[in-house]
Write an enzyme that holds these catalytic residues in place. Structure first.
Site, PDB file in Angstrom:
ATOM      1  NE  ARG A  20      -2.096   0.630   3.871  1.00  0.00           N
ATOM      2  CZ  ARG A  20      -1.484   1.270   4.729  1.00  0.00           C
ATOM      3  NH1 ARG A  20      -1.013   2.553   4.716  1.00  0.00           N
ATOM      4  NH2 ARG A  20      -1.172   0.554   6.114  1.00  0.00           N
ATOM      5  CG  HIS A  72      -5.903   1.581   6.721  1.00  0.00           C
ATOM      6  ND1 HIS A  72      -5.808   0.270   6.132  1.00  0.00           N
ATOM      7  CD2 HIS A  72      -6.893   1.703   7.277  1.00  0.00           C
ATOM      8  CE1 HIS A  72      -6.722  -0.161   6.633  1.00  0.00           C
ATOM      9  NE2 HIS A  72      -7.661   0.593   7.081  1.00  0.00           N
ATOM     10  CE1 TYR A 128       1.613   2.307   8.663  1.00  0.00           C
ATOM     11  CE2 TYR A 128       0.665   3.935   9.846  1.00  0.00           C
ATOM     12  CZ  TYR A 128       0.611   3.191   8.853  1.00  0.00           C
ATOM     13  OH  TYR A 128      -0.659   3.334   7.785  1.00  0.00           O
TER      14      TYR A 128
END
Length: 401
Positions: free
Chosen positions: A275, A279, A288
């Site tokens: 990805r 998200h 992160y």
């Protein structure tokens, strides 16, 4: 128990994963899966690339619209186009797809317009399309619930096709494609679906897009082994594929669909992809994820790989530059149409929110009626607050006078 060893690079594939198209666009031979590429002619290859490119452009427009307050939320799928394009191209038009909320290429490829796609994220509709018209169920926001729906539908397909011979099944048989992500693989619904599908040998392909991150949790935390290996525990086969290789995705999905279609049972296909964006537009992946990881995956971009292959093999046509320019222009047209459609979703074009309760079930339902009454009461509270504010303002005006 031995601890799993971290990959040497961010894009390293698990052992045994299928890759047919190298990062430089060179096609490799695989005796098991390469034969399935025989059905991919020049037109099909061009359409695969066109879907990838136009979805990416519409996808980026979705993020822009959300940032400008025109959508409540957007769920980017950039980076996963190869996995979706390869899988979609391998299906029959009659096959049913049960998506999550990130299968934008599946939707566009099945004829859903960008405007219809954005209705859900604008809050203008439950879903912008009729499932029967596209063999594509509405997006499922309840994590992993669609795997249950797909498995149940596959059971119905099996019962309808009971008694068909193998040749007719291969030619006409339907399957259900159950889409889910690596994060959803930890949900009980996925486990229950696979147990049931294996028990009844159902015509369903479980299609996991492992994009490496379940929001902020890495796939290495979700599972100690490649997700495809879980299929063995249920009694059917699982295959891990380079999800950024659209040709490998096509070949493996075509094989898996054939297995399910002809009565050989369910299959789990794990697309090892990435990805690129957040998200959702409510997420910040810089909290992160590292820049180095993102840069490594950029080197195996599925669109770049397929473009190199099309140019090298002549599959882009006599004038490759003209083909890619036309695809880019189509993406811009679709992006413009998307924006126009979203900006037109105002006033009478949007059903009142209360109407949502009237379309949950075909018949009245007491629980829905209770929720509708609560919603009316909740909305009335805003009116009371507004009246109190107006009264306070009027009192304040009078005291100053």
């Amino acid at each position: 128990m031995n601890e799993p060893q971290p990959p040497t690079t961010a894009t390293e594939l698990p052992d045994g994963a299928v890759r047919l198209l190298d990062a430089d666009g060179t096609l490799q031979e695989d005796t098991r899966f390469t034969p399935y590429l025989a059905d991919l002619d020049e037109a099909a290859l061009q359409q695969m690339y066109r879907l990838m490119a136009t979805e990416r452009r519409v996808d980026s427009e979705g993020t822009s619209l959300q940032r400008q307050g025109q959508l409540a939320l957007w769920v980017p799928a950039i980076g996963q186009e190869g996995a979706q394009a390869g899988a979609l191209s391998a299906l029959h038009d009659s096959d049913w797809i049960f998506p999550t909320y990130r299968e934008h290429l599946f939707a566009l490829g099945r004829g859903v317009t960008p405007g219809q796609l954005f209705e859900l994220f604008r809050g203008a509709a439950h879903a912008g399309w009729t499932a029967e018209d596209h063999r594509l169920q509405p997006y499922t926001l309840v994590l992993a619930a669609q795997t249950l729906h797909a498995t149940g539908y596959a059971w119905g397909i099996q019962r309808d096709q009971a008694g068909w011979d193998a040749d007719r099944l291969k030619r006409e048989g339907q399957i259900a494609l159950a889409c889910f992500g690596d994060g959803a693989s930890s949900e009980g619904d996925v486990h229950e679906s696979m147990v049931f599908a294996a028990s009844f040998n159902l015509p369903v392909v479980f299609f996991c897009q492992n994009n490496q991150w379940a929001i902020s949790v890495p796939a290495s935390t979700q599972t100690r082994v490649p997700l495809a290996q879980r299929a063995a525990g249920y009694g059917f086969e699982g295959v891990t594929v380079d999800g950024n290789d659209p040709l490998a995705m096509y070949a493996v999905t075509a094989w898996a669909a054939e297995q399910a279609r002809t009565g050989a049972g369910p299959v789990l296909v794990e697309a090892h992809t990435f990805r690129v964006g957040a998200h959702t537009t409510a997420d910040d992946p810089t909290k992160y994820r590292t820049r180095d990881e993102e840069a490594a995956w950029a080197g195996v971009d599925p669109m770049a790989r397929l473009e190199k292959y099309l140019r090298a093999t002549g599959a882009a046509g006599a004038d490759p530059d003209a083909f890619f320019a036309d695809v880019a222009a189509e993406g811009e047209r679709l992006a413009a149409q998307s924006r126009e459609a979203v900006l037109a979703m105002t006033g009478d074009a949007i059903a009142p929110l209360e109407a949502v309760f009237d379309t949950v079930y075909a018949e009245p339902h007491p629980l829905v009626a209770e929720e509708k009454a609560w919603h009316r009461q909740w909305q009335a509270g805003f009116a009371d607050a507004a009246e109190a504010t107006d009264a306070a303002d009027a009192t304040d005006e009078g005291s100053r006078a």
